[in-house]
Write an enzyme that holds these catalytic residues in place. Structure first.
Site, short mmCIF file in Angstrom:
data_model
loop_
_atom_site.label_atom_id
_atom_site.label_comp_id
_atom_site.label_asym_id
_atom_site.label_seq_id
_atom_site.Cartn_x
_atom_site.Cartn_y
_atom_site.Cartn_z
NE ARG A 1 -2.36 -1.47 3.48
CZ ARG A 1 -1.82 -0.76 4.44
NH1 ARG A 1 -1.85 0.57 4.39
NH2 ARG A 1 -1.24 -1.32 5.47
CB SER B 1 -0.79 -3.73 7.95
OG SER B 1 -2.00 -3.13 7.58
CG ASP C 1 -7.51 -7.05 7.13
OD1 ASP C 1 -6.56 -6.79 7.89
OD2 ASP C 1 -7.78 -6.38 6.12
CE LYS D 1 -6.07 -3.69 4.84
NZ LYS D 1 -6.17 -4.14 6.21
CE1 TYR E 1 1.35 -6.98 -3.38
CE2 TYR E 1 0.33 -5.63 -1.69
CZ TYR E 1 0.99 -6.78 -2.07
OH TYR E 1 1.28 -7.73 -1.14
CB CYS F 1 0.75 -6.04 14.21
SG CYS F 1 1.93 -4.74 13.79
NE ARG G 1 0.14 -8.55 2.36
CZ ARG G 1 -0.50 -7.95 3.37
NH1 ARG G 1 -1.61 -8.46 3.84
NH2 ARG G 1 -0.01 -6.86 3.90
CG HIS H 1 -7.19 -2.69 10.33
ND1 HIS H 1 -5.89 -2.22 10.43
CD2 HIS H 1 -7.13 -3.73 9.47
CE1 HIS H 1 -5.09 -2.97 9.69
NE2 HIS H 1 -5.81 -3.89 9.10
P1 GDP Z 1 -1.71 -9.29 10.00
O1 GDP Z 1 -1.19 -8.58 8.79
O2 GDP Z 1 -2.09 -8.32 11.10
O3 GDP Z 1 -2.80 -10.25 9.68
O4 GDP Z 1 -0.47 -10.13 10.64
P2 GDP Z 1 -0.08 -11.69 10.49
O5 GDP Z 1 -0.94 -12.55 11.34
O6 GDP Z 1 0.02 -12.02 9.05
O7 GDP Z 1 1.36 -11.68 11.15
C1 GDP Z 1 2.36 -10.77 10.71
C2 GDP Z 1 3.71 -11.21 11.23
O8 GDP Z 1 3.69 -11.24 12.66
C3 GDP Z 1 4.09 -12.61 10.78
O9 GDP Z 1 5.47 -12.62 10.50
C4 GDP Z 1 3.81 -13.47 11.99
O10 GDP Z 1 4.61 -14.61 12.03
C5 GDP Z 1 4.10 -12.52 13.14
N1 GDP Z 1 3.30 -12.85 14.34
C6 GDP Z 1 1.96 -13.06 14.41
N2 GDP Z 1 1.58 -13.37 15.67
C7 GDP Z 1 2.70 -13.35 16.43
C8 GDP Z 1 2.97 -13.58 17.82
O11 GDP Z 1 2.09 -13.88 18.63
N3 GDP Z 1 4.28 -13.44 18.24
C9 GDP Z 1 5.27 -13.10 17.37
N4 GDP Z 1 6.51 -12.98 17.85
N5 GDP Z 1 5.06 -12.88 16.04
C10 GDP Z 1 3.79 -12.99 15.58
P1 PGA Z 2 -2.84 -5.18 5.16
O1 PGA Z 2 -3.83 -5.10 3.96
O2 PGA Z 2 -1.57 -4.54 4.73
O3 PGA Z 2 -3.50 -4.42 6.28
O4 PGA Z 2 -2.71 -6.63 5.50
C1 PGA Z 2 -3.46 -5.52 2.71
C2 PGA Z 2 -3.20 -4.37 1.81
O5 PGA Z 2 -3.79 -3.32 2.08
O6 PGA Z 2 -2.43 -4.49 0.84
MN MN Z 3 -3.63 -10.43 7.84
#
Ligand code: GDP
Ligand code: PGA
Ligand code: MN
Length: 616
Positions: free
Chosen positions: A91, A281, A310, A239, A230, A283, A400, A259
């Protein structure tokens, strides 16, 4: 060359493009499609019906022109790799605008342009941009087709990749068009003006970062996006509609567009509590939504149900509780870091019928990314070059997967419930290497709104720019709130009405680091221990101590059986560091003041009250 070929043949016929712009029973929709066709001058117009045949034909066409590369059909049936332009991988917040008639309504949290100027700028870019190409008209519904909480949109795009992704991410095609027509005709019959659906116009343009803009017109329920193919820039239902436009709409209609993931936690007695959590994002939303209980919990019979990963739309029900739907039908998740250890449900979800974007490839055409840890090695990087570790990662850090939600082993059938699920707890969280403990609970709703408004997090690869810089990201909505944050916080505060049975509010930090720079909390499945404590608090069963920042558990308030924590980890994960919080609250105060007199007094009072407690 690898012998891998996908089952779909590239000989399959293209969708027979109709050149008709009158594809619906709704005059307003036909008129808008005609107007866009006149501006963009496509060779053909195709109204998407969302059928399997349509998808097969589009996929065959993309395979023929190299937009989609088939993956190994033995390991990844029905799955594809898309390589985006190397300058178009995330983004672009600096090119994203909210165009309200008055600049103050967009707020300091958004880039703003006057609507007339923005339309003129965008229309100049769109002029003739689809010459020689097909223009796709995608009717879609955000949320279950029959839900009163759902809202519809139509995206016009010249990208078949966008069509294929929208098909996975939304309820797209004929049923959505039928709802749009019904709502539009009913509105016309009532003699009301305006549209019932969001109008999104998208073109990949030249993919030139210098000619790339993502413009939102919340007052017109319209989006114009040019120059990016993208994710969040191009899949306008996500979004752009479900957060930026919907947040504006929600404020005027008395609901919330957030979100947040939505997850159901079923305890051994079969009682399910739904939790909504806002993390910025990359996290941890997708991971928490698909959490696998630790072994001991599994033996006891705990289950986790994924409603959304999300976005969450909520509104108060007749009983005063907040009811939530996931407006999406699929996941657009971060691939790197996804492994059988970190997120087995996500890995199982994407084992077939998945579009991967910007991942690496093994020699036999399996998708590969850093942290996959499946014993395979990358041969090709995300740009399509031979993999060379000196030249960076094999997968782009923001690579992704796009996949239908129903493929997730923990998918909750409640995701299809038109009334939504009742929310017991709202969780805020970010990436904070220092200061912020593992979990704490807000005292009441107003304090909870402050906890959300004061959220900070270190930036990630999900957006273009520096990574690891701490910034304020209220409610994880900094990039996504379609109006002034001061008004947004007022809207949040307004839900605290008489008789409301609102969720309890919590804050978590899975990312606290020790002196050695390593994460102190094991995270992932073990996060259920923290959720169990929250549900215990909701039911008035779990313990906590009162501190100026809220209710903090002591380690024995959580089930930490089988978790090894050092003394440093216990101190930092469950500790309250007064001096650090004094500085944090000074910074929060400055942040709120940055919004001037529009910032609700109740929130500033709450900040001052806690600052005084901290000073004692
Ligand atoms: P989203 O974009 O908010 O959905 O985040 P994701 O679930 O895809 O996670 C983003 C990154 O954070 C990835 O590299 C995960 O492995 C990492 N991650 C997610 N949950 C945890 C956690 O509980 N602990 C740690 N250390 N890393 C995490
Ligand atoms: P995110 O959303 O970055 O919050 O996961 C996807 C995107 O906006 O490209
Ligand atoms: Mn996600």
């Amino acid at each position: 060359r690898s012998p891998a070929v996908n089952a779909l043949s590239s000989e399959a016929s293209k969708p027979a493009p109709s050149t008709s712009v009158a594809g619906s029973r709704l005059a307003a929709l036909n008129a808008w499609v005609a107007e866009v066709a006149a501006l963009t001058a496509p060779a053909a117009v195709h109204w998407c019906d969302g059928s399997d045949a349509e998808n097969a034909a589009l996929v065959a066409q993309m395979q023929a022109d190299g937009t989609l590369l088939p993956l190994n059909p033995a390991t990844n049936p029905g799955s594809w790799l898309h390589r985006s332009d190397p300058d178009d991988v995330a983004r672009v917040e600096h090119l994203t605008f909210v165009c309200t008639s008055r600049e103050e309504d967009a707020g300091p949290n958004n880039h703003w342009m006057a609507p007339a100027a923005a339309h003129a700028k965008m229309d100049a870019l769109f002029k003739g941009c689809m010459r020689g190409r097909t223009m796709y008209v995608i009717p879609y519904c955000m949320g279950p087709i029959d839900s009163p909480l759902s809202r519809c949109g139509v995206e016009i795009t010249d990208s078949p990749y966008v069509v294929a992704n929208m098909r996975l991410m939304t309820r797209m095609g004929a049923p959505a068009l039928a709802r749009i027509e019904r709502e539009g005709l009913e509105r016309a019959a009532r003699g009301e003006g305006g549209d019932t659906f969001v109008k999104g116009l998208h073109s990949i343009g030249e993919l030139d970062p210098g000619r790339r803009f993502i413009m939102h017109f919340p007052e017109e329920l319209a989006i114009k996006s040019y120059g990016s193919g993208y994710g969040g820039n191009a899949l306008l239902g996500k979004k752009c509609h479900a957060l930026r436009i919907a947040s504006y709409q929600a404020r005027h209609e008395g609901w919330m567009a957030e979100h947040m993931l939505i997850v159901g936690i079923e305890n051994p007695s079969g009682e399910t509590h739904y939790v909504a959590a806002a993390f910025p994002s990359a996290c941890g939303k997708t991971n928490l939504a698909m959490l696998i209980p630790p072994e001991g919990y599994q033996r006891e019979g705990w289950k986790v149900w994924t409603v959304g990963d999300d976005i969450c739309w909520m509104r108060p029900g007749a009983d005063g509780r907040l009811y939530a739907i996931n407006p999406e039908a699929g996941y657009f998740g971060v691939a790197p870091g996804t492994s059988a250890k970190s997120n087995p449900n996500a890995l199982a979800t994407i084992d077939a019928n998945t579009i991967f974007t910007n991942v690496g490839l093994t020699a036999d055409n399996q998708p590969w990314w850093e942290g996959l840890d499946n014993g395979e090695r990358p041969a090709t990087d995300w740009r399509g070059n031979p993999y060379d570790p000196d030249k960076g990662p094999a997968a782009h850090p923001n690579a992704r997967f796009t996949v239908s939600a129903k493929q997730c082993p923990s998918w909750s059938p409640m995701a299809e419930d038109p009334q939504g699920v009742p929310i017991s707890a709202i969780v805020f969280g970010g990436r904070r290497a220092s200061l912020v403990p593992l979990v704490f609970q807000a005292r009441d709703w107003t304090h909870g709104v402050l906890v959300g408004a004061a959220m900070g997090s270190e930036t990630t690869a999900a957006a273009t720019g520096a990574v690891g810089v701490m910034r304020r990201d209220p409610m994880a909505m900094k990039p996504f709130c379609g109006y002034n944050f001061a008004d947004y916080f007022s809207h949040w505060l307004s839900f605290d009405g008489a008789g409301a049975a609102l969720p309890k509010v919590f804050h978590v930090n899975w990312f606290r680091k020790g002196d050695d720079g390593k994460f102190l909390w094991p995270g992932f499945g073990d996060n259920l221990r923290v959720l169990e404590w929250m549900i215990g608090r909701v039911k008035g069963e779990a313990g906590a101590v009162e501190t100026p920042i809220g209710h903090l558990p002591i380690p024995t308030d959580l089930n930490l059986e089988g978790v090894e924590l050092s003394d440093e980890a216990r101190a930092k994960l469950f500790g309250f560091e007064r001096a650090g919080w004094q500085a944090e609250f000074a910074s929060i105060g400055e942040y709120l003041d940055g919004y001037g007199p529009r910032m609700p007094q109740a929130l500033k009072d709450e900040q001052s009250r806690i600052a005084v407690l901290l000073a004692d």
